[in-house]
Design an enzyme around this catalytic site. Structure first.
Site, PDB file in Angstrom:
ATOM      1  N   GLY A  22     -73.267   2.969  40.119  1.00 12.04           N
ATOM      2  CA  GLY A  22     -73.957   1.754  39.688  1.00 12.04           C
ATOM      3  C   GLY A  22     -73.993   1.723  41.248  1.00 12.04           C
ATOM      4  O   GLY A  22     -74.683   0.202  41.710  1.00 12.04           O
ATOM      5  N   ARG A  75     -76.012  12.521  31.219  1.00 10.96           N
ATOM      6  CA  ARG A  75     -76.613  11.949  30.365  1.00 10.96           C
ATOM      7  C   ARG A  75     -77.983  12.351  31.051  1.00 10.96           C
ATOM      8  O   ARG A  75     -78.147  12.785  32.285  1.00 10.96           O
ATOM      9  CB  ARG A  75     -76.680  10.253  30.113  1.00 10.96           C
ATOM     10  CG  ARG A  75     -76.268  10.037  31.599  1.00 10.96           C
ATOM     11  CD  ARG A  75     -76.295   8.464  31.853  1.00 10.96           C
ATOM     12  NE  ARG A  75     -76.371   7.981  33.120  1.00 10.96           N
ATOM     13  CZ  ARG A  75     -77.111   8.140  33.971  1.00 10.96           C
ATOM     14  NH1 ARG A  75     -77.952   8.097  34.151  1.00 10.96           N
ATOM     15  NH2 ARG A  75     -76.710   6.941  35.406  1.00 10.96           N
TER      16      ARG A  75
HETATM   17  P1  ADP Z   1     -72.702   5.323  41.204  1.00 14.61           P
HETATM   18  O1  ADP Z   1     -71.788   6.197  40.353  1.00 14.61           O
HETATM   19  O2  ADP Z   1     -71.920   4.384  41.941  1.00 14.61           O
HETATM   20  O3  ADP Z   1     -73.749   5.348  41.659  1.00 14.61           O
HETATM   21  P2  ADP Z   1     -72.156   7.192  43.639  1.00 14.61           P
HETATM   22  O4  ADP Z   1     -71.110   8.217  43.717  1.00 14.61           O
HETATM   23  O5  ADP Z   1     -73.097   8.337  43.067  1.00 14.61           O
HETATM   24  O6  ADP Z   1     -71.781   6.376  42.664  1.00 14.61           O
HETATM   25  O7  ADP Z   1     -72.956   7.191  44.711  1.00 14.61           O
HETATM   26  C1  ADP Z   1     -73.919   5.993  45.154  1.00 14.61           C
HETATM   27  C2  ADP Z   1     -74.496   6.348  46.379  1.00 14.61           C
HETATM   28  O8  ADP Z   1     -73.581   5.916  47.473  1.00 14.61           O
HETATM   29  C3  ADP Z   1     -74.887   8.222  46.496  1.00 14.61           C
HETATM   30  O9  ADP Z   1     -76.738   8.156  46.119  1.00 14.61           O
HETATM   31  C4  ADP Z   1     -75.290   7.537  48.484  1.00 14.61           C
HETATM   32  O10 ADP Z   1     -76.100   7.158  48.596  1.00 14.61           O
HETATM   33  C5  ADP Z   1     -73.640   6.543  48.389  1.00 14.61           C
HETATM   34  N1  ADP Z   1     -72.027   7.083  48.878  1.00 14.61           N
HETATM   35  C6  ADP Z   1     -71.737   7.983  47.891  1.00 14.61           C
HETATM   36  N2  ADP Z   1     -70.683   8.313  48.739  1.00 14.61           N
HETATM   37  C7  ADP Z   1     -70.918   8.015  49.618  1.00 14.61           C
HETATM   38  C8  ADP Z   1     -69.963   8.451  51.023  1.00 14.61           C
HETATM   39  N3  ADP Z   1     -68.568   9.834  50.890  1.00 14.61           N
HETATM   40  N4  ADP Z   1     -70.622   8.600  51.608  1.00 14.61           N
HETATM   41  C9  ADP Z   1     -71.727   7.784  52.270  1.00 14.61           C
HETATM   42  N5  ADP Z   1     -72.076   7.730  51.569  1.00 14.61           N
HETATM   43  C10 ADP Z   1     -71.805   7.536  49.895  1.00 14.61           C
END
Ligand code: ADP
Length: 460
Positions: free
Chosen positions: A170, A297
């Protein structure tokens, strides 16, 4: 051996709202009986009305009802359900839940507890992805516990860096450090936010990409070494790292990139022996994909993939969980047209403050290529206890332009009175030039929203 394994007799849906309804629809089409569970706040919810049976599992707070494993297990026993579909959120990525169900001879419609556990720990997930040949974001190989170690990694990969929670989800527990001076605060803040949100303060460091797009690949594995990819979804329009608008195919990648990344992911999922639906998420910048996480999921945005492939993902999840092999090969998967999903939240479209309450008037759009996945109805009172997502508008067209024009008219038709919703935000976005040309990265929406606050004033 394939066709011989019977599908389930009765499925309990351990969720609420639009996704409970979505799963219920797939069960009905397969001729499988359904059990709804609900909190005392959801007695008049649509999923309860439409299910064959329903069981009240506790008071409104999710921890006492939708997250209450003993109650859900008791509901399975009382009703004789032989499988549970967890939807998304709640218990969908809880490995212990999957194990407990299995120990009670109830099938969990999802991957093995082991795969949920590996992918639920983002450090372990990145390691596994790297080992399977998936390109990952450069960063620490494992957790980081002190400033010295974090600065060392940051110096190697270059600033800015992102400190991320291993148990994250999230968009929480993520802090940027733009220079060595910012490491200490970013590390401390990410750890305390992670501890508060997930009860786990483990964090890791990775390169903060400046202008990436969020592109994710949908996969299905049969747990027997068979796997296919169903193309990508572009989820770059985000607010606070949470998706707002998703589309497929991505306006930013071409057929060659799609085939390349899809092939890598399907191969990895097959060699993992992964079973069920999953999404491998990437950031995409300068022609390169960088793995960030895998969700084990069904995802909120799965209907855009269903629209362009014609494949019912919940139906496939159920078939796979019952022991069948995939009913089609990669060559059978074709992509037709373009689809966009808008997440309709019960929130003020400017301040994003939650807006629960009674829906006085409800008129969803219809017509060719328009799908509304929602569990609300006229007179329904949205309870204040849960996620503010109240519906999804999914539009499909032969081309992206046709899809955008259809979305425009569908949004015009959509009436939800009595509460505030994010529909007006989408009416703005659908006529925006940057969106029309497909030129947006993960920061675009935040920038656009803060610009419009300056223009109209915070309370305007
Ligand atoms: P969560 O599990 O909290 O959703 P994610 O790892 O899937 O976290 O990342 C969610 C969002 O955060 C990504 O879609 C992107 O917008 C941003 N984000 C995550 N990692 C990076 C990164 N290394 N550089 C820039 N933005 C990032």
């Amino acid at each position: 051996m394939n066709a011989a394994s019977p599908l389930f007799g009765k499925i309990l849906i351990a969720n609420r709202g639009e996704i409970a309804l979505r799963v219920l629809r797939a069960c009905k089409e397969l001729g499988i009986a359904t059990v709804a569970v609900h909190s005392t706040a959801d007695g008049d919810a649509m999923h309860v009305r439409l299910a064959d049976e329903s069981v009240c599992i506790g008071p409104p707070p999710a921890r006492d009802s939708y997250l209450n494993i003993p109650q859900i297990l008791a509901a399975c026993e009382i009703t004789g359900a032989d499988a549970v579909h967890p939807g998304y959120g709640f218990l969908s990525e809880n490995a212990r839940f999957a194990e407990i169900l299995q120990a009670h001879n109830v099938a969990f419609i999802g991957p093995s507890a082991e795969h949920i556990r590996i992918m639920g720990d983002k450090i372990e997930a990145k390691r596994t992805a790297g080992r399977l040949g998936i390109p990952v974001v450069p960063g620490s190989d494992g957790g980081v516990t002190n400033d010295v170690a974090a600065r060392k990694i940051a110096a190697e990969i270059g600033y800015p860096v992102l400190i991320k929670a291993a148990s994250g989800g999230g968009g929480r527990g993520m802090k940027v450090a733009r220079s060595p001076d910012e490491i200490s605060d970013a590390l401390a803040n990410a750890r305390s936010e992670a501890q508060a949100a997930f009860g786990d303060d483990a964090v890791y460091v990775e390169k903060y990409l400046a202008k990436p797009r969020h592109i994710e690949v949908q996969v299905l594995g049969d747990g027997k070494g068979g796997a296919v990819h169903l193309g990508e979804r572009d989820c770059s329009l985000q607010r606070r790292h949470q998706k707002v608008w998703e589309e497929a195919p991505s306006p930013a990648i071409d057929e060659a990139a799609r085939v390349r990344i899809g092939g890598i992911v399907a191969q990895a999922v097959a060699s993992l022996g992964y079973s069920g639906a999953g999404t491998v998420e990437f950031l995409y910048e300068n022609g390169e994909f960088y793995f960030i996480e895998m969700n084990t999921r069904l995802q909120v945005e799965h209907p855009v993939t269903e629209a362009i492939t014609g494949i019912d993902l919940v139906n496939e999840q159920i078939r796979i969980a019952s022991g069948r092999s995939l009913s089609f090969d990669q060559e059978d998967v074709t992509f037709e047209g373009h689809a966009i999903e808008c997440r309709v939240n019960a929130e003020d479209p400017r301040t994003f403050a939650a807006s629960p309450g009674r829906i006085a008037n409800y008129h969803p759009p219809g017509g060719l290529g328009v799908r509304v996945d929602s569990a609300v109805y006229q007179g329904y009172r949205i309870p204040p206890y849960y996620d503010s997502l109240i519906g999804k508008l999914i539009v499909h067209g032969r081309t992206r332009i046709e899809c955008m024009m259809r979305l425009r008219r569908a949004l015009d038709e959509f009436v939800i009175d009595g509460i505030r919703t994010t529909i007006p935000l989408f009416r703005d976005l659908v006529v925006d030039d940057d969106i029309a040309s497909g030129q947006y990265d993960i920061h675009w929406l935040e920038k656009r929203l803060s610009a419009s606050v300056e223009l109209h004033g915070r309370t305007g």
